[in-house]
Design a protein around this motif. Structure first.
Motif, PDB file in Angstrom:
ATOM      1  N   ALA A  40      -5.344  -0.119  -2.394  1.00 31.25           N
ATOM      2  CA  ALA A  40      -5.089  -1.075  -1.312  1.00 31.25           C
ATOM      3  C   ALA A  40      -6.359  -1.845  -0.985  1.00 31.25           C
ATOM      4  CB  ALA A  40      -4.562  -0.357  -0.082  1.00 31.25           C
ATOM      5  N   GLY A  88       0.818  -1.208   0.000  1.00 32.23           N
ATOM      6  CA  GLY A  88       0.000   0.000   0.000  1.00 32.23           C
ATOM      7  C   GLY A  88       0.851   1.257   0.000  1.00 32.23           C
ATOM      8  N   THR A 141      -2.359  -0.041   5.092  1.00 32.43           N
ATOM      9  CA  THR A 141      -1.645   0.923   4.269  1.00 32.43           C
ATOM     10  C   THR A 141      -1.329   2.191   5.057  1.00 32.43           C
ATOM     11  OG1 THR A 141      -2.734   0.082   2.326  1.00 32.43           O
ATOM     12  CG2 THR A 141      -1.758   2.250   2.158  1.00 32.43           C
TER      13      THR A 141
END
Lengths: 419, 365
Positions: free
Chosen positions: B125, B82, B264
């Motif tokens: 993500a 991410g 992320t």
């Protein structure tokens, strides 16, 4: 009982390791092959497709398989038989390796070592790891399932850190290089010339043998003893108690199995095997830093268990062979493909599409060993594939290779009624 | 829940030792507050910053665990991938259309453009989380918990390979607008206008605390919504929820998307002080997940407030151990603060085997 493979008339006959003639014959043939494996035999080498290894590059990885089988069986007794999931197997292997180094290694200015012979340091490694395992077991008994897995995962990090502290370095040596581990030489006590020399090339009885061939045979003997030990533990009272705890711990307690005691025993047995395996692995490699006993190693053993089949010792052996030799096969295949690049025909095309040898190529596998960026090199692909394999096995064949083997076996056993 | 157990000396010794230990720590902190206020303030700020990051990542673990009963060991890989999405969008592709005079770090990407690329990266993500859930986790419904957890370890190995490969040669900067700078609390202003002796607080601590607050409030509000109630029902009993017409697959998908987004965010903060000083994705970024696991376990695997409390406790323990035990670093070994979370976790589990807020598993014969 001819043609009645699953009919047993007594408990003793069901608990036999080799219950049928076929199995006994297969085991005898298998053992002969294993013993003869490291030799260059004049007749057999002429046969097509059968190659014994001789002193080839493959002998060392095969020796590693033998060592990993020992450690993996330890995890299998804990996770597969007793149902206690551990991600800290690498930690116990490390404890075993440093117990061995403490007992059998040579002392230098920076590290401890007592130079004792193998018949002391090898059991010592197991006992050292087992003691640590028993120390940790009371914590582990209170935890279940994933909580236990994560605590044992913490052990790995704590263990590596301890190996790098000032006093840990007295056992583990330099954090970057590690220390020398004892060799497999068999001595009676600390004499100069070993009774049986394993760590150098030379004469053994009437034939020449290189060090790899010798250590293979020594490790094979140790592995067979450990496998037999594990088989016997699993089919003894202890093994049955552990299986009862795995299947339903409260029910087992109600039946009079002391849960606490048997869980501690499970940890002790598992760590014993891990310690012996770790000591032999360290001895085989020769020099290892403490950071080598990391999570990746532990996960590798979990992968061995899952790919081989949880709870089965035969499966563990399959799984180890697969996990240890698989990456090597891929590497060899890539090298072979690399040589086909120039050739005409289908292999040349295959090599062109798969390999990247320089800028302008678009294959997914790069032939360089250190190349960064998208075309991953073979080592990276191995790690990635190994992740994918874990996933694929768990989704499609939860019993692992052992399940596949059982299917094949029962097909032939039930023939002509196999379906 | 009380039952006859085998003798375990750790139960009683553990809890009494813990009480003594906590009392000692509190007394020590009061002592520090009186004698070294500045250092204590700086330590607490740092601990809060770290604790907030841990709480964010722990929330990701907890959301996924509550909905799908999976400990997602691939959070580290997700965090790194991410963060690499963000690096790709914000730095390589210059999604922040303009660079402006930024009051904090001089010339840098505009806040709006950077925020936009963060949003896009989070969407990517979330998509990755959805894909993983659909391909890898969905087929495993009903399988033993351990198998599913190990599957995520396989996923981690897969993601990590690609992530490591892209940062091995050079770090990947994230273009974070507040950089690694900060401000100073207290201290004395000298003649040349330079402050000396104050407590340093990095902007990233503030940002992490704000993000954590937003994330937790959002999750608490979400749990009040219709979908959130469905998620809690699924966490309680999958089959019963399904029988009541809840779309369990959708719940799984939402949990994984949210988990990936939180991972992320954790990965982005893992490039910032106090975890790293570079502001760029590096191989160490993925370790944020394994560093957070003690917080998750200490708080309780299935408790949202547990994630917050566990994260803050672990952050405080790690930073204050690093600050106040540094004179023993010879005996404890270099880098000992990284081990402190695991030690705290093990001690905590001795007293409460399911974490502080975790639900004990009901065991039936």
């Amino acid at each position: 009982m001819y043609r009645r493979p699953h009919m047993f008339t007594s408990y003793a006959s069901e608990a036999k390791i080799l219950s049928s003639t076929t199995q006994r014959v297969a085991m005898a043939v298998g053992l002969t092959v294993l013993v003869l494996m490291p030799f260059d035999l004049p007749v057999i080498n002429q046969l097509p497709f059968i190659r014994f290894l001789g002193d080839s590059d493959w002998l060392r990885p095969v020796s590693t398989v033998l060592v990993f089988v020992i450690a993996a069986i330890g995890l299998n007794i804990l996770a597969g038989v007793a149902g206690q999931v551990s991600l800290g197997h690498g930690f116990f292997m490390g404890v075993g390796a440093y117990s061995a180094a403490f007992l059998g290694g040579d002392a230098t200015a920076t590290v401890y070592g007592h130079g004792l012979p193998i018949w002391i340091w090898l059991p010592g490694a197991g006992v050292g790891a087992a003691l640590v395992g028993m120390l940790i077991a009371p914590i582990a008994v209170r935890l279940r399932g994933l909580y236990l897995a994560i605590v044992t995962l913490g052990l790995v990090f704590i263990g590596i850190h301890l190996g790098n502290t000032d006093w840990g370095r007295r056992f583990a040596g330099d954090p970057g290089l590690g220390r020398d581990f004892p060799t497999l030489d068999i001595r009676l006590w600390k004499e100069e010339n070993p009774l049986v020399s394993v760590s150098d090339d030379g004469q053994w009885l009437w034939f020449d043998a290189a060090t790899n061939q010798k250590s293979y045979l020594v490790l094979l003997a140790i592995m067979l003893v450990m496998v037999l030990l594990a088989k016997n533990i699993v089919r003894s009272r202890t093994g049955r108690a552990l299986q009862a705890i795995r299947d339903r711990d409260i029910a087992a307690e109600v039946m009079g199995i002391a849960e606490f005691r048997y869980k501690v025993i499970a940890f002790a047995i598992s760590s014993f095997f891990a310690g012996v395996g770790g000591a032999l692995f360290a001895s085989l490699v020769g020099k290892l830093p403490a950071s080598e006993w990391d999570l990746f190693l532990s996960v590798e053993f979990v992968a061995i268990l899952l790919i081989g089949g949880l709870g089965s010792i035969t499966g563990t052996i399959f799984g180890t062979i697969f996990v240890v030799l698989g990456p090597l096969l891929i590497e060899q295949a890539t090298r072979w493909l690399d040589r086909q690049t120039e050739s005409e025909g289908i292999f040349g095309i295959l090599a062109d599409t798969v390999l990247t040898e320089g800028p302008g190529d678009f294959g997914p596998v790069s032939t360089g060993t250190q190349s960064p960026g998208w075309p991953l090199n073979v080592f990276d692909w191995n790690v990635a594939l190994y992740g994918v394999l874990i996933i694929v096995f768990l989704i499609f064949e939860p019993l692992g290779l052992y399940g596949i083997w059982l299917n094949i076996k029962s097909y032939f056993q039930r023939w002509p009624f196999s379906y | 829940m009380d039952r006859i157990k085998g003798f375990n000396p750790f139960t009683s010794i553990g809890s009494s030792a813990l009480t003594v230990f906590i009392a000692a720590v509190v007394l020590f902190l009061i002592n520090r507050a009186i004698f070294e206020t500045t250092v204590l303030v700086q330590t607490l700020a740092k601990a809060l910053g770290l604790g907030a990051v841990y709480a964010i990542v722990a929330l990701g673990f907890v959301l996924i665990f509550k909905a799908t009963q999976v400990v997602n060991f691939a959070q580290g890989g997700l965090a790194m991938v991410g963060a690499l999405f963000l690096s790709f969008l914000a730095v390589d592709e210059h999604i922040p259309f303009t660079t402006i005079q930024n009051p904090l770090i001089g010339i840098g990407p505009s806040w709006f453009g950077w925020g936009l690329s963060v949003l896009v990266a989070l969407v990517f993500a979330a998509l990755l989380g959805l894909v993983i859930e659909r391909i890898v986790i969905r087929p495993m419904i009903g399988q033993p918990l351990f198998s599913v957890a190990i599957i995520t370890l396989g996923m981690e190995a897969f993601l990590r390979t690609f992530a490591n490969d892209s940062v091995r040669v050079q770090l990947r900067p994230l273009g974070i607008p507040w950089g690694t700078g900060g401000f100073t609390l207290g201290g004395t202003v000298g003649d040349n206008g330079i402050t000396t002796g104050g407590a340093f607080v990095a902007w990233s601590y503030v940002a992490a605390v704000i993000t954590a607050a937003v994330a937790f409030v959002a999750v608490f509000l979400f749990y009040r919504s219709r979908m959130g109630v469905a998620m809690r029902a699924v966490a309680f009993d999958q089959e019963a929820a399904m029988a009541n017409g809840i779309n369990v697959g959708l719940v799984f998908a939402i949990a994984w998307a949210a988990g990936a987004v939180l991972a992320t965010i954790g990965g982005i903060y893992a490039t910032q002080p106090p975890i790293a000083q570079t502001g760029a994705v590096q191989i160490e970024t993925q370790f944020i997940a394994f560093r957070t696991l003690p917080a998750v376990i200490l708080g309780g695997l299935d408790s949202v407030q547990g994630a917050l409390v566990g994260g803050l406790i672990i952050g405080l323990a790690e930073i204050s151990a690093g600050q106040y035990l540094s004179q023993f670093s010879g005996q404890l070994g270099a880098g000992y603060p990284l081990i402190v979370p695991y030690v705290v976790m093990i001690i905590g589990l001795l007293v409460r085997p399911y974490g502080i807020f975790g639900t004990p598993e009901v065991r039936r014969v």
